[in-house]
Write a protein that holds these residues in place. Structure first.
Motif, PDB file in Angstrom:
ATOM      1  N   ALA B 164       0.737  -9.290  -8.282  1.00  0.00           N
ATOM      2  CA  ALA B 164       1.690  -8.299  -7.764  1.00  0.00           C
ATOM      3  C   ALA B 164       0.993  -6.978  -7.498  1.00  0.00           C
ATOM      4  N   THR B 167      -1.650  -7.250  -4.637  1.00  0.00           N
ATOM      5  CA  THR B 167      -0.978  -7.365  -3.339  1.00  0.00           C
ATOM      6  C   THR B 167      -0.349  -6.037  -2.947  1.00  0.00           C
ATOM      7  N   THR B 170      -3.022  -3.651  -1.731  1.00  0.00           N
ATOM      8  CA  THR B 170      -3.543  -4.015  -0.413  1.00  0.00           C
ATOM      9  C   THR B 170      -2.525  -3.701   0.672  1.00  0.00           C
ATOM     10  N   VAL B 171      -1.272  -4.114   0.447  1.00  0.00           N
ATOM     11  CA  VAL B 171      -0.258  -3.915   1.483  1.00  0.00           C
ATOM     12  C   VAL B 171       0.000  -2.422   1.688  1.00  0.00           C
ATOM     13  N   VAL B 174      -2.853  -1.032   3.740  1.00  0.00           N
ATOM     14  CA  VAL B 174      -2.778  -1.454   5.142  1.00  0.00           C
ATOM     15  C   VAL B 174      -1.671  -0.690   5.858  1.00  0.00           C
ATOM     16  N   TYR B 177      -2.826   2.784   6.487  1.00  0.00           N
ATOM     17  CA  TYR B 177      -3.840   2.850   7.530  1.00  0.00           C
ATOM     18  C   TYR B 177      -3.219   2.655   8.909  1.00  0.00           C
ATOM     19  N   ILE B 178      -2.279   1.736   9.012  1.00  0.00           N
ATOM     20  CA  ILE B 178      -1.604   1.507  10.293  1.00  0.00           C
ATOM     21  C   ILE B 178      -0.936   2.798  10.763  1.00  0.00           C
ATOM     22  N   LEU B 224       6.141  -4.961   8.655  1.00  0.00           N
ATOM     23  CA  LEU B 224       5.516  -4.548   7.403  1.00  0.00           C
ATOM     24  C   LEU B 224       6.532  -3.899   6.475  1.00  0.00           C
ATOM     25  N   PHE B 227       8.481  -6.497   4.820  1.00  0.00           N
ATOM     26  CA  PHE B 227       7.797  -7.162   3.707  1.00  0.00           C
ATOM     27  C   PHE B 227       7.607  -6.232   2.525  1.00  0.00           C
ATOM     28  N   LEU B 231       8.620  -6.349  -1.600  1.00  0.00           N
ATOM     29  CA  LEU B 231       7.404  -6.247  -2.406  1.00  0.00           C
ATOM     30  C   LEU B 231       7.536  -5.144  -3.448  1.00  0.00           C
TER      31      LEU B 231
END
Lengths: 386, 457
Positions: B164, B167, B170-171, B174, B177-178, B224, B227, B231
């Motif tokens: 958990a 993840t 990382t998410v 990301v 960064y996006i 994203l 998700f 999350l």
């Protein structure tokens, strides 16, 4: 030098104008054109007649792949490769696998969406696109909006496109050219040197950490404990031994010293504390067969199995032996007699008394009278001999 | 993305033009840091150093330097872990859940909150790893084919935690960064320095504000966010499983997952407000991070604080209603035992003081706000302390009861984690745009077409 035209760009100031311009460009039949804005303008996709993004399919496929992979991995490791019962759960404990399945699904879906978008939909990284470093790009990056009609469009005609764009009343028009010479910054010696340097440093650090650093203190302290290792001298004591001699007169638990060692006949004080119960006799038999029978024979006849390598011991059925008190036999086992050594270190006190009881059984059996047989028959209910 | 924002109050104040927004946000990146910046950096750096020294001692001499001992095996390190993971929940909540709820006011604070999420999760990640005693063997936490032919225990909540938190990190990274890609492109196009241009070009990946790209970009952002929303809820749920799946009275409670998630949002928002109050002042962002935004965050703090308060009450109710003696003992011991001081700090900081936010005057007063959010941060640290330590220190065997006190090394490592967090925050304010330039431009007045791009025609 003949510069190759990439396209013609028109700049606009307001979002309303760019929506109109995008719509007109799409209606004029141009395919290879693009609209640029510092942020997503609402409704621009409709004005440009863009099809809905297909990015969601990547997310769906990789998300489902993530779920399947996670479940498969957990099934295989926990039920096939190394099945182990944990907390009374079944090998395939689906409820307990849900959290990890969910996390892996999200992880894979997210990474695939982003990487797929950047590489597949955007074809990034693309820092050598002709639009970069133009005045046009600097403006649309800040607070302007623009349309570019590319020269590769099949309806592209420079004068017509200029005329068309001017009809949209832009702030300015700009011709965008490809850069004059193609450069490959990736092949520049500086960059290659940097890459080699990074590779060397990375591999060096990795080698050092995994093969040297982890064998240094404090990482090895679990290995280098001040304890006695097999076949190694102890570092704790000057004499190198790990075990210490106990203090004079120390008595170990269950090892009371035998006070009659070396005496001839102290037996009056020794009393057999054990009754010849079935368990006790079984124990005595086992110990007798292990320790006594090699010399005295399986039934105490003094028929040694040692083929004359030692002088044969006396029979245990002699009248002298039968008249020994229990204490005397115990004393002989403990102390030894003539050539027979002491068995005090091999046979515990309880076992010695059990052997004594067993010897009594042997003596009784070997010297039975016919009246004894009647007793036996009476007890077992066997009247065959009557 | 056809959102009708026209009925809502403006998300940014002061009628800034697009260029002015960009200037305002990018100015800290163009100017040299001043004395105050270095003073702040040296303070947070010193804290970081204290933590590093304490960690070095802990690795060299072993974690016997800490206060953890039977029966309190999980102590301040786990408290710190849960505390920091909780702080890390505000960022993704603001960037994902508020995005899905079409809350336009999130644009001004989302970038900063996301950054704080990433830094907080980094701080959190330190603690379970050092708590193992041999952090260099942390690779064993991951399932990989190894020479022992052993696998990790997939039915253990501690392993779920590994998945958990990693993840989530990382998410979040990301996602962050996006959001940064278009801003990197804007910075690339406005800078005059060659080095900066190279760096920005590298990170912008060649973004050119194309509408054909914006279309996929917005789709990706929505996916994203879709998700990240479950999350963010799952992460603290799983952290709460570390406690709730055990059979220890005081931990073994089904209320833990929602209770932990509410607490995480509570503490995360408090931390975001704490930092933003200073950032908007120092970097003159009062028009972009407006008082309205702070007020809305204070409302969230009030709401989540009440949820946490409800959970405190419900725990006692269930302890009484269940009729389980051990459970009743734990809760009475919690409120009136040797750790009563910690319990009442928790209740007053988390439930009583935030009640001031019922009043609009207090919600919009910077000094009151600062005091309350700092108290909330303190209270939420004590909440985890109370849950962890009071449930353990009096176990089933009265002869092993003990009073746990953290050592100076425990406290040094906690200070160090604050040092790490604030050092990263301070470095972030000077190296990246603290507000999403493209998102704020998009919600500025007059930034969207008046007739909605003609799609109503």
């Amino acid at each position: 030098m003949n510069k190759r035209l990439f396209g013609i760009a028109a700049l606009f100031k307001t979002p309303d104008e760019i929506i109109r311009a995008a719509k007109k460009t799409a209606e004029a039949g141009y395919q290879k054109y693009d609209v640029h804005s510092p942020y997503p303008v609402h409704g621009i996709d409709r004005a440009m007649k863009l099809k809905p993004s297909k990015l969601g399919f990547i997310t769906l496929v990789f998300g489902l792949t993530g779920s399947a992979l996670a479940l498969l991995l957990m099934y295989w490791t926990m039920s096939v490769d190394y099945p182990m019962i944990i907390g009374g759960k079944p090998f395939f404990a689906l409820p307990a696998f849900i959290p990890v399945t969910f996390e892996v699904t999200v992880l894979l879906a997210t990474l695939a969406t982003v990487i797929g978008m950047i590489t597949f939909f955007f074809r990034f990284p693309e820092n050598d696109h002709p639009l970069h470093d133009t005045e046009y790009m600097k403006k649309v990056s800040r607070d302007h909006f623009g349309v570019v009609i590319e020269a590769s469009d099949k309806h592209f005609d420079e004068s017509k496109v200029r005329e068309f764009l001017n009809s949209l009343h832009p702030i300015s028009l700009e011709e965008i050219y490809y850069s004059e010479k193609e450069t490959y910054p990736v092949l520049e010696p500086k960059f290659v040197t940097l890459l080699i340097l990074v590779a060397l440093v990375t591999s060096g650090v990795t080698y050092f950490s995994l093969n040297k650093l982890l064998y240094m203190q404090p990482f090895t302290w679990m290995m280098e404990q001040p304890k006695l290792n097999p076949q190694q001298p102890s570092t704790l004591f000057a004499d190198g031994f790990g075990m210490r001699t106990p203090v004079q007169g120390t008595v170990a638990r269950g090892f009371l010293p035998y006070p009659y060692m070396g005496q001839n006949n102290p037996t009056e004080v020794l009393q057999n504390p054990f009754l010849p119960t079935k368990e006790n006799l079984k124990l005595g038999e086992a110990k007798y067969l292990t320790f006594c029978s090699p010399c005295h024979g399986n039934f105490g006849d003094g028929d040694s199995r040692l083929r004359g390598q030692f002088p044969n011991p006396p029979s245990l059925h002699s009248s002298r032996a039968r008249e020994f008190s229990d204490g005397m036999i115990y004393h002989i086992i403990t102390n030894g007699q003539n050539i027979m050594p002491s068995y005090a270190s091999q046979i515990t006190r309880e076992e010695r008394w059990a052997i004594v009881n067993y010897i009594r059984v042997l003596q009784r059996a070997k010297n039975a009278k016919s009246s004894d047989l009647q007793v036996v028959n009476k007890e077992t209910g066997n009247n065959a001999s009557n | 993305m056809n959102i009708d924002y026209s009925q809502e109050a403006p998300a940014i104040a002061g009628r800034l033009s697009l260029a002015e927004i960009e200037e305002l946000v990018a100015r800290p990146l163009d100017t040299k840091p001043d004395r105050k910046y270095f003073i702040a950096l040296s303070i947070s750096g010193s804290l970081l150093l204290i933590g590093a020294v304490c960690l070095a001692f802990s690795f060299y001499y072993g974690i016997g330097l800490w206060g953890n001992n039977q029966p309190v095996g999980w102590a301040v390190p786990i408290v710190n872990f849960v505390f920091w993971v909780g702080i890390g929940h505000a960022g993704t909540l603001i960037s994902a859940i508020l995005f899905l709820l079409r809350q336009k006011w999130r644009t001004g604070i989302a970038r900063f909150a996301e950054a704080m999420t990433i830094f907080a999760v980094m701080c959190a990640g330190i603690f379970p790893v050092i708590h193992t005693g041999r952090p260099w063997l942390a690779g064993y936490l991951l399932p990989y084919p190894n020479q022992h032919s052993l696998w990790v225990n997939f039915t253990s909540p501690l392993l779920w935690d590994v998945f958990a938190v990693s993840t989530y990190f990382t998410v979040s990274l990301v996602f962050w960064y996006i959001g940064l890609i278009p801003d990197f492109a804007t910075l690339r196009d406005r800078t005059t320095s060659k080095i900066k241009k190279t760096i920005y070009s590298l990170f912008s990946l060649g973004w050119r504000h194309s509408s054909r790209h914006w279309q996929h970009y917005e789709k990706a952002y929505m996916l994203l966010a879709g998700f990240a929303t479950p999350l963010v809820l799952s992460v603290h749920t799983i952290v709460s499983f570390d406690f709730a799946v055990s059979i220890l009275p005081g931990w073994h409670t089904t209320i833990f997952p929602p209770y932990f998630v509410a607490g995480a949002i509570f503490s995360g928002f408090a931390m975001v407000v704490t930092v933003l109050v200073f950032v908007r002042k120092i970097f003159n962002l009062e028009n972009i991070i407006t008082m309205d935004h702070l007020e809305k965050m204070n409302k969230v703090i009030l709401a989540t604080g009440m949820m946490v308060g409800y959970a405190y009450g419900m725990e006692f109710f269930i302890a009484w209603y269940s009729g389980v003696q051990a459970e009743q003992f734990v809760f009475i011991n919690r409120a009136f035992g040797p750790y009563a001081w910690a319990y009442w700090i928790m209740v007053s900081c988390n439930v009583i003081f935030p009640q001031l936010f019922w009043f609009r005057k207090f919600r919009r007063s910077i000094p009151v706000m600062i005091v309350i959010v700092i108290l909330v941060n303190v209270g939420m640290w004590f909440e985890r302390f109370v849950i962890t330590v009071t449930s353990l220190h009096r176990d089933f065997l009265p002869s092993s009861w003990a009073y746990y006190t953290p050592t100076i090394f425990d406290m040094g490592i906690l200070l160090g984690s604050f040092g790490l967090f604030f050092t990263l925050v301070i470095l972030f304010t000077k190296s990246l745009p603290v507000v999403s330039i493209s998102e704020v431009k998009a919600v500025a007045e007059g930034a969207q077409p008046t007739h909605h791009g003609g799609h109503h025609e």
